[in-house]
Design a protein around this motif. Structure first.
Motif, PDB file in Angstrom:
ATOM      1  N   ARG A   1      11.717   5.099  -3.577  1.00  0.00           N
ATOM      2  CA  ARG A   1      10.899   4.140  -2.836  1.00  0.00           C
ATOM      3  C   ARG A   1      11.570   2.768  -2.906  1.00  0.00           C
ATOM      4  O   ARG A   1      11.726   2.189  -3.974  1.00  0.00           O
ATOM      5  CB  ARG A   1       9.479   4.077  -3.408  1.00  0.00           C
TER       6      ARG A   1
ATOM      7  N   LYS B   1       3.705   1.293   2.827  1.00  0.00           N
ATOM      8  CA  LYS B   1       3.897   2.630   3.399  1.00  0.00           C
ATOM      9  C   LYS B   1       3.988   2.617   4.917  1.00  0.00           C
ATOM     10  O   LYS B   1       4.297   3.654   5.516  1.00  0.00           O
ATOM     11  CB  LYS B   1       2.782   3.555   2.930  1.00  0.00           C
TER      12      LYS B   1
ATOM     13  N   GLU C   1       5.996   8.320   2.823  1.00  0.00           N
ATOM     14  CA  GLU C   1       6.254   9.143   1.640  1.00  0.00           C
ATOM     15  C   GLU C   1       7.360  10.159   1.935  1.00  0.00           C
ATOM     16  O   GLU C   1       7.345  10.847   2.946  1.00  0.00           O
ATOM     17  CB  GLU C   1       4.966   9.873   1.222  1.00  0.00           C
TER      18      GLU C   1
END
Length: 535
Positions: free
Chosen positions: A349, A354, A359
């Motif tokens: 990450r 997001k 993800e």
């Protein structure tokens, strides 16, 4: 004269009709297009022709295909990291200085080819050679120039330190090794070493001699020699099996297998759809292109097929062409069809938001090559200067130029009738994902994607190809001029008939009017004096 008028009028009307019809047909290109298209289709295949003695020779298309006469060049700009101490000690983001271009003349040739399946398919290998062009490069650009770049080997050690099995022992061994070297997260090498020659990281020898860490060398997790184009000069990019255009020229270049594979190995991408080897080889394209149809091209360097879509009409050295570019959302993980190019096993990450990084995916505009390359290095591909990526990716480092489509977009220009490339520009940027991990040397850093270099590979068609394509254009251009002329003459003939009819009608009306007037003005004979009325 006017007694013959109906015959003359009829002839003029028929002539005008024929001229107009011919003009319309020429304008929409039916006669010429049919002739030109048949000639193009008849020559658009890979194969051989026989001379008067029955000897076989490669046809013109095959000759150009075996040794492309295009002028090709590879331009590379290196990103030199200027603030390593600030990154490691003061939480600074990487500051980059762009150096270049380093210019290489490029030559391609088929070093092997074999026709199969009744000459409907051909197997071949394409060899690429690069020669440094000092004169065309920037004044300070020479291959011995040293640059500081992210260290791929170090990132493998960061990953090894995170192992759950014997993690403490491995981490301790790595920390011990790092105390013995002067460079770790970033390394300074010659440009020639970073590109084609490769370099040997002194850390590798120490790791391989360490009993606890030697498994990294034995498992090929660490490459003995590292270079972003190492082993790619004077070599081929695999074995291709494509359609020759026989019997259907519209299938020319269609890709059947690459390295005898119909899809990439299972571990490359997460679904069979993503692993499919389809489209063309990117060298041959179907004739009679249609704007609404996308081009699909397989690219071995990224282990996947990509699409190109029509962008606009352009002129290349006087040859009308269509420009094709990658769709803006080609590498957008938000699209369901792109989810398979993420990594269900996990991706570091780099951005907590997001909406910027989904993800198990990279931010839009980047593609993960780790599963596509030997040793699985954390290497990511993008457009130069992160064009078509979120601006947060661009802001994560400093010193990058502002991205723009004029400088940072790949395209290919094709003459649409023959499907022949007139100009191409393949642009990409190579980046390394730098992960903080748990080692003490990186405790003041953050996860960041650092550009290493960007490249611009160009190909421009030769004068011979230009002359052939100009002939196609001229045939259609003269057809248009002839159509306008013929249609104009046809309309003029009709107009002339119309004018003459009006004049003739007026003259006839005037003559009839004059006759009537004269008849009315003619004197009557006097009656006889001895005439009587009889009842």
């Amino acid at each position: 004269m006017f007694k013959k008028a109906p015959c003359l009028f009829g002839s003029a009307v028929v002539l005008g009709l024929l001229l107009a019809a011919a003009g319309i047909l020429l304008l929409i290109g039916i006669p010429i297009d049919g002739i030109v298209n048949r000639q193009v289709i008849g020559q658009d295949f890979l194969g051989y022709t026989r001379d008067e003695n029955g000897t076989e020779h490669p046809n013109k298309m095959t000759e150009s295909w075996l040794k492309p006469p295009y002028a090709m060049q590879l331009n590379i700009w290196m990103f030199n990291v200027t603030n390593v101490d600030g990154i490691l000690k003061r939480h600074e983001k990487p500051n980059l200085k762009e150096i270049g271009p380093f210019v290489f003349n490029e030559i391609q040739e088929k070093v092997y080819h074999r026709f199969a399946s009744n000459d409907t398919r051909v197997f071949y290998k394409n060899k690429k050679l690069y020669f440094f062009n000092q004169t065309a490069s920037c004044a300070t650009c020479h291959l011995d120039l040293k640059v500081t770049i992210p260290n791929i080997v170090f990132q493998k050690l960061v990953d090894a330190a995170e192992m759950t099995i014997f993690g403490i022992r491995v981490k301790f061994a790595i920390e011990s090794v790092l105390k013995m070297v002067t460079e770790a997260p970033y390394i300074t090498v010659k440009v020639s070493e970073a590109l084609f020659d490769g370099y040997e990281d002194p850390t590798i020898d120490l790791v391989c001699k360490n009993k606890i860490l030697s498994f990294l060398c034995e498992s090929n997790s660490l490459q003995r020699r590292v270079g972003f184009f190492y082993g790619q000069n004077g070599t081929t990019d695999g074995s291709w099996e494509v359609d020759t255009g026989v019997p259907s020229p519209f299938k020319i270049g269609h890709l059947y297998t690459w390295n005898n594979l119909t899809e990439m190995p299972e571990g490359t991408w997460d679904t069979r759809y993503a692993r499919m080897i389809n489209g063309t080889d990117g060298q041959l394209f179907s004739p009679m292109l249609k704007r609404e149809e996308r081009l699909t091209i397989f690219v071995p360097a990224i282990c996947r097929s990509i699409q190109m879509e029509y962008s606009k009409d352009v002129s290349v050295s006087g040859v009308p062409s269509w420009r094709y570019v990658p769709p803006a959302d080609l590498y957008d993980p938000a699209r369901p069809e792109n989810q398979a190019f993420c990594n269900k096993a996990g991706v570091p990450r780099y951005f907590e938001n997001k909406t910027i990084q989904l993800e198990n995916c990279l931010p839009a505009g980047l593609i993960d090559l780790s599963r596509c390359q030997s040793g699985s290095p954390r290497v990511y591909l993008s457009n130069p200067h992160f064009y078509n990526s979120p601006m947060e990716v661009w802001h994560a480092v400093s010193g990058l130029s502002v991205p723009s489509p004029a400088n940072d977009l790949t395209f290919v220009d094709l003459e649409p009738t023959a499907g022949v490339p007139t100009q191409a520009k393949r642009i990409m940027q190579i980046n390394v994902g730098m992960v903080k991990g748990s080692l003490s040397i990186t405790e003041n850093t953050t996860n960041v994607i650092v550009p290493v270099l960007w490249m611009n590979e160009t190909a421009d068609f030769d004068q011979g190809t230009r002359d052939q394509l100009i002939a196609i254009f001229n045939a259609k251009h003269y057809s248009f001029i002839g159509g306008v002329t013929s249609l104009s003459l046809g309309l003029i003939s009709w107009l002339a008939v119309f004018v003459v009819i009006i004049i003739y009608s007026r003259q006839t009306d005037e003559e009839e009017y004059s006759r009537l007037v004269l008849e009315e003005e003619e004197p009557q004979a006097p009656e006889s004096e001895d005439s009587t009325l009889t009842i």
